[in-house]
Design a protein around this motif. Structure first.
Motif, PDB file in Angstrom:
ATOM      1  N   ASP A 164       0.842  -1.204   0.000  1.00  0.00           N
ATOM      2  CA  ASP A 164       0.000   0.000   0.000  1.00  0.00           C
ATOM      3  C   ASP A 164       0.881   1.259   0.000  1.00  0.00           C
ATOM      4  O   ASP A 164       0.606   2.225  -0.722  1.00  0.00           O
ATOM      5  CB  ASP A 164      -0.912   0.025   1.237  1.00  0.00           C
ATOM      6  CG  ASP A 164      -1.900  -1.136   1.232  1.00  0.00           C
ATOM      7  OD1 ASP A 164      -1.900  -1.917   0.255  1.00  0.00           O
ATOM      8  OD2 ASP A 164      -2.676  -1.264   2.198  1.00  0.00           O
ATOM      9  N   ARG A 187       0.935   4.216  -2.847  1.00  0.00           N
ATOM     10  CA  ARG A 187       0.629   5.623  -2.553  1.00  0.00           C
ATOM     11  C   ARG A 187       1.768   6.543  -2.990  1.00  0.00           C
ATOM     12  O   ARG A 187       1.546   7.583  -3.593  1.00  0.00           O
ATOM     13  CB  ARG A 187       0.341   5.811  -1.056  1.00  0.00           C
ATOM     14  CG  ARG A 187      -0.986   5.214  -0.639  1.00  0.00           C
ATOM     15  CD  ARG A 187      -1.357   5.571   0.795  1.00  0.00           C
ATOM     16  NE  ARG A 187      -2.372   4.647   1.291  1.00  0.00           N
ATOM     17  CZ  ARG A 187      -3.655   4.707   0.963  1.00  0.00           C
ATOM     18  NH1 ARG A 187      -4.091   5.674   0.176  1.00  0.00           N
ATOM     19  NH2 ARG A 187      -4.510   3.824   1.416  1.00  0.00           N
ATOM     20  N   HIS A 218      -8.516   5.494 -12.345  1.00  0.00           N
ATOM     21  CA  HIS A 218      -9.609   5.612 -11.367  1.00  0.00           C
ATOM     22  C   HIS A 218     -10.879   5.011 -11.946  1.00  0.00           C
ATOM     23  O   HIS A 218     -11.508   4.131 -11.330  1.00  0.00           O
ATOM     24  CB  HIS A 218      -9.810   7.097 -11.018  1.00  0.00           C
ATOM     25  CG  HIS A 218     -10.752   7.354  -9.873  1.00  0.00           C
ATOM     26  ND1 HIS A 218     -11.989   6.748  -9.762  1.00  0.00           N
ATOM     27  CD2 HIS A 218     -10.641   8.158  -8.773  1.00  0.00           C
ATOM     28  CE1 HIS A 218     -12.597   7.170  -8.653  1.00  0.00           C
ATOM     29  NE2 HIS A 218     -11.778   8.028  -8.036  1.00  0.00           N
ATOM     30  N   SER A 231     -12.796   1.958 -10.359  1.00  0.00           N
ATOM     31  CA  SER A 231     -13.933   2.312  -9.496  1.00  0.00           C
ATOM     32  C   SER A 231     -15.252   2.158 -10.225  1.00  0.00           C
ATOM     33  O   SER A 231     -16.302   2.045  -9.603  1.00  0.00           O
ATOM     34  CB  SER A 231     -13.798   3.762  -9.019  1.00  0.00           C
ATOM     35  OG  SER A 231     -13.940   4.649 -10.133  1.00  0.00           O
ATOM     36  N   GLU A 277      -5.475  16.186  -4.524  1.00  0.00           N
ATOM     37  CA  GLU A 277      -6.683  15.484  -4.070  1.00  0.00           C
ATOM     38  C   GLU A 277      -7.038  14.344  -5.013  1.00  0.00           C
ATOM     39  O   GLU A 277      -7.427  13.261  -4.584  1.00  0.00           O
ATOM     40  CB  GLU A 277      -7.853  16.465  -3.984  1.00  0.00           C
ATOM     41  CG  GLU A 277      -7.819  17.324  -2.729  1.00  0.00           C
ATOM     42  CD  GLU A 277      -8.914  18.380  -2.724  1.00  0.00           C
ATOM     43  OE1 GLU A 277     -10.100  18.012  -2.585  1.00  0.00           O
ATOM     44  OE2 GLU A 277      -8.582  19.561  -2.912  1.00  0.00           O
ATOM     45  N   ALA A 321      -4.627  11.508  -4.333  1.00  0.00           N
ATOM     46  CA  ALA A 321      -4.914  10.795  -3.081  1.00  0.00           C
ATOM     47  C   ALA A 321      -6.080   9.828  -3.270  1.00  0.00           C
ATOM     48  O   ALA A 321      -6.057   8.699  -2.778  1.00  0.00           O
ATOM     49  CB  ALA A 321      -5.217  11.799  -1.970  1.00  0.00           C
ATOM     50  N   GLU A 322      -7.079  10.275  -4.031  1.00  0.00           N
ATOM     51  CA  GLU A 322      -8.228   9.385  -4.225  1.00  0.00           C
ATOM     52  C   GLU A 322      -7.874   8.222  -5.160  1.00  0.00           C
ATOM     53  O   GLU A 322      -8.296   7.090  -4.948  1.00  0.00           O
ATOM     54  CB  GLU A 322      -9.428  10.177  -4.759  1.00  0.00           C
ATOM     55  CG  GLU A 322     -10.701   9.365  -4.645  1.00  0.00           C
ATOM     56  CD  GLU A 322     -11.966  10.128  -5.022  1.00  0.00           C
ATOM     57  OE1 GLU A 322     -12.230  11.183  -4.404  1.00  0.00           O
ATOM     58  OE2 GLU A 322     -12.683   9.658  -5.924  1.00  0.00           O
ATOM     59  N   ALA A 375      -4.989   6.888  -5.415  1.00  0.00           N
ATOM     60  CA  ALA A 375      -4.196   5.958  -4.601  1.00  0.00           C
ATOM     61  C   ALA A 375      -5.124   5.074  -3.762  1.00  0.00           C
ATOM     62  O   ALA A 375      -4.925   3.858  -3.686  1.00  0.00           O
ATOM     63  CB  ALA A 375      -3.227   6.735  -3.712  1.00  0.00           C
ATOM     64  N   ASP A 376      -6.157   5.672  -3.174  1.00  0.00           N
ATOM     65  CA  ASP A 376      -7.107   4.878  -2.373  1.00  0.00           C
ATOM     66  C   ASP A 376      -7.789   3.812  -3.227  1.00  0.00           C
ATOM     67  O   ASP A 376      -7.942   2.674  -2.805  1.00  0.00           O
ATOM     68  CB  ASP A 376      -8.221   5.782  -1.808  1.00  0.00           C
ATOM     69  CG  ASP A 376      -7.745   6.600  -0.618  1.00  0.00           C
ATOM     70  OD1 ASP A 376      -6.699   6.227  -0.033  1.00  0.00           O
ATOM     71  OD2 ASP A 376      -8.413   7.611  -0.284  1.00  0.00           O
ATOM     72  N   VAL A 377      -8.208   4.216  -4.425  1.00  0.00           N
ATOM     73  CA  VAL A 377      -8.918   3.279  -5.299  1.00  0.00           C
ATOM     74  C   VAL A 377      -7.989   2.120  -5.687  1.00  0.00           C
ATOM     75  O   VAL A 377      -8.378   0.946  -5.647  1.00  0.00           O
ATOM     76  CB  VAL A 377      -9.438   4.018  -6.561  1.00  0.00           C
ATOM     77  CG1 VAL A 377      -9.908   3.045  -7.620  1.00  0.00           C
ATOM     78  CG2 VAL A 377     -10.564   4.987  -6.192  1.00  0.00           C
ATOM     79  N   VAL A 432      -5.251   1.055  -4.119  1.00  0.00           N
ATOM     80  CA  VAL A 432      -4.973   0.225  -2.935  1.00  0.00           C
ATOM     81  C   VAL A 432      -6.172  -0.687  -2.647  1.00  0.00           C
ATOM     82  O   VAL A 432      -6.007  -1.864  -2.325  1.00  0.00           O
ATOM     83  CB  VAL A 432      -4.633   1.116  -1.718  1.00  0.00           C
ATOM     84  CG1 VAL A 432      -4.699   0.331  -0.418  1.00  0.00           C
ATOM     85  CG2 VAL A 432      -3.248   1.738  -1.886  1.00  0.00           C
ATOM     86  N   GLY A 433      -7.357  -0.152  -2.814  1.00  0.00           N
ATOM     87  CA  GLY A 433      -8.570  -0.944  -2.568  1.00  0.00           C
ATOM     88  C   GLY A 433      -8.647  -2.172  -3.454  1.00  0.00           C
ATOM     89  O   GLY A 433      -9.190  -3.211  -3.059  1.00  0.00           O
TER      90      GLY A 433
END
Ligand code: AMP
Ligand code: TRP
Length: 342
Positions: free
Chosen positions: A222, A226, A257, A261, A279, A282-283, A285-287, A289-290
Motif C-alpha cells: 500500500d 501511494r 480511477h 472504481s 486530491e 490521493a483518491e 491511490a485509495d482506489v 490500494v482498494g
C-alpha cells in the motif's frame, strides 16, 4: 477421418501472457485480466495460460523463469480467473503447443515471418534474435488453433499475430480440407484501457520497459502504491480534465480511477472541478490500494501453498490436453502423419 471441430460446446475463448517480469502491473490487470474475468461469466468456455515457452525467446535464468511462471499463474487467479470454470494451465504442460507450432512453421513463408513488426521492433531494440523469437507467431498460432478458439482477447499490439493465425488456419484448411482448423475472430481490447507509465505518461506502462516508479505492480505494498501515485507526472496547470493529448498524466490517473472504481470519467471531472491534483492523486491511490490489497493477499496465499497451486495447474493441464490432443490427432491425420503410437 478424425472429427471436425466440435459444434456442441460453447465457443471457446483463449488468451495467454508471458511470465516476463516478477509481477504483473495494473495495466495488465485493466487492459487484459479484467476482461478475461468478465468473459468468464459470459457464454464461453475459457482457456487461459502462462506462455512460458514463449518466454524462452528471451534468455532468462531458470530459477527466475520458474518463479515468474508460478507468480503469473497465481496472479491470474488473484485477479479473478476461476480455475473451477476456466482451464488455467502452463503452456509447457501441453506438448501439443510446440508440436502444432512446428506444423505452423512449415506452413509459413520465410518472407512472411520476416515482416512481423514485433520481431522487427525487438531486433531493432537490440534483443538477441534467436530462431525462437522469429518463430514466435507460429507458436502463438498453434496456442490458439489447438483449442478451436473462436475469440482471442488481446491488446492492439497482438493484432498482427492474430492476422497471421487466421491466415495460417485458412491456409491449412485450403491445403488439407475445410473444417481442419477453426479460423478465430480477433477480439481486440479497447485502446482506452491502455494504462500509461506514471513517470512518462506518453509511453505505455510496461513490465519490461518502464522504471519501477512508473509501474504499479500487483504485488506492491500500500505504501509503495501511494508513493508512486502521489509522485506521478502531471502538468503545470491545475485543472482536472481528461485530455490525453495535452494532459496525458492527469488523463492517465482518470482512466485508472474510472477503470477500477467504475465511476465515469465525466463524473470524476465534475467532482474534481476546482480541486487540485493532490486530491485527485490521493483518491486514485485509495482506489488502487482498494483493488490491489485484496489481490496481493490472495496471491500471497496461493504462493504460500505450492501444493494447492500445483493441484490447480495440473487440473488445468488435464483439461487443456484433452482438447489439444483431439485437435492434434485431427491435424496429424490431415497432413499425413500417422496417429501417435503408444
Ligand atoms: P505484455 O506484458 O505487454 O505482454 O502484455 C500482456 C497483456 O497485458 C496484453 O494483453 C496487453 O495488451 C496488456 N497490457 C500490457 N500493458 C498494458 C498497459 N499499459 N495498458 C493496458 N493493457 C496492457
Ligand atoms: N504474445 C502474447 C503477448 O505477448 C502472449 C501469447 C502467447 C498469447 N500465445 C498467445 C496471447 C495466444 C493470446 C493467445 O501478450
Amino acid at each position: 477421418m478424425a472429427g471436425m471441430p466440435s459444434t456442441t460446446t460453447l465457443p471457446r475463448i483463449l488468451s495467454g501472457m508471458q511470465p516476463t517480469s516478477d509481477s504483473l502491473h495494473i495495466g495488465n490487470h485493466i487492459g487484459a485480466l479484467a476482461n478475461w474475468v468478465k468473459l468468464q461469466d459470459e457464454a464461453f468456455e475459457p482457456y487461459y495460460f502462462v506462455a512460458n515457452l514463449h518466454a524462452l525467446t528471451v534468455p532468462t535464468d531458470p530459477a527466475v523463469l520458474r518463479r515468474r511462471t508460478r507468480v503469473t499463474a497465481a496472479q491470474f487467479i488473484a485477479a479473478g480467473v476461476d480455475p473451477q470454470h476456466s482451464a488455467l494451465f502452463l503452456q509447457s504442460d501441453v506438448m501439443e503447443h510446440p508440436e502444432l507450432g512446428w506444423v505452423m512453421m512449415c506452413l509459413t513463408g520465410h518472407g512472411e515471418a520476416s515482416r512481423m513488426t514485433q520481431f522487427k521492433d525487438k531486433v531493432a531494440k537490440g534483443q538477441n534474435a534467436n530462431v525462437g523469437l522469429f518463430a514466435y507467431p507460429m507458436l502463438m498460432a498453434a496456442d490458439i488453433l489447438l483449442y478451436d478458439a473462436a475469440y482471442v482477447p488481446v491488446g492492439e499490439d497482438q493484432r498482427q499475430h492474430l492476422e497471421v493465425t487466421r491466415d495460417l488456419a485458412d491456409r491449412f484448411n485450403q491445403r488439407f480440407g475445410e473444417g481442419g482448423l477453426l479460423v478465430p475472430e480477433p477480439y481486440i481490447l479497447k485502446e482506452s484501457a491502455r494504462i500509461m507509465d506514471l513517470t512518462d505518461p506518453t509511453s505505455k506502462m510496461s513490465g519490461t520497459n518502464s522504471p519501477d516508479k512508473g509501474l504499479i505492480l500487483l504485488s506492491d505494498t500500500d505504501t509503495r502504491i501511494r508513493k508512486k501515485v502521489m509522485s506521478a507526472v502531471t502538468d503545470t496547470e491545475s485543472e482536472v480534465r481528461y485530455d490525453p493529448e495535452t494532459k496525458p498524466g492527469v488523463s492517465n490517473l482518470l482512466v485508472i480511477h474510472s477503470a477500477l472504481s467504475g465511476e465515469r470519467i465525466e463524473e470524476l471531472e465534475r467532482r474534481f472541478a476546482g480541486h487540485g491534483y493532490g486530491e485527485l492523486k490521493a483518491e486514485v491511490a485509495d482506489v488502487v490500494v482498494g483493488v490491489v490489497a485484496p489481490f496481493r493477499a490472495r496471491m500471497e496465499e496461493l504462493l504460500g501453498d505450492p501444493a494447492e497451486l500445483d493441484r490447480i495447474l495440473s487440473a488445468g493441464a488435464h483439461r487443456a490436453r484433452e482438447v489439444a490432443a483431439t485437435t492434434m490427432a485431427r491435424v496429424r491425420d490431415r497432413i499425413g502423419l500417422p496417429a501417435l503410437r503408444g
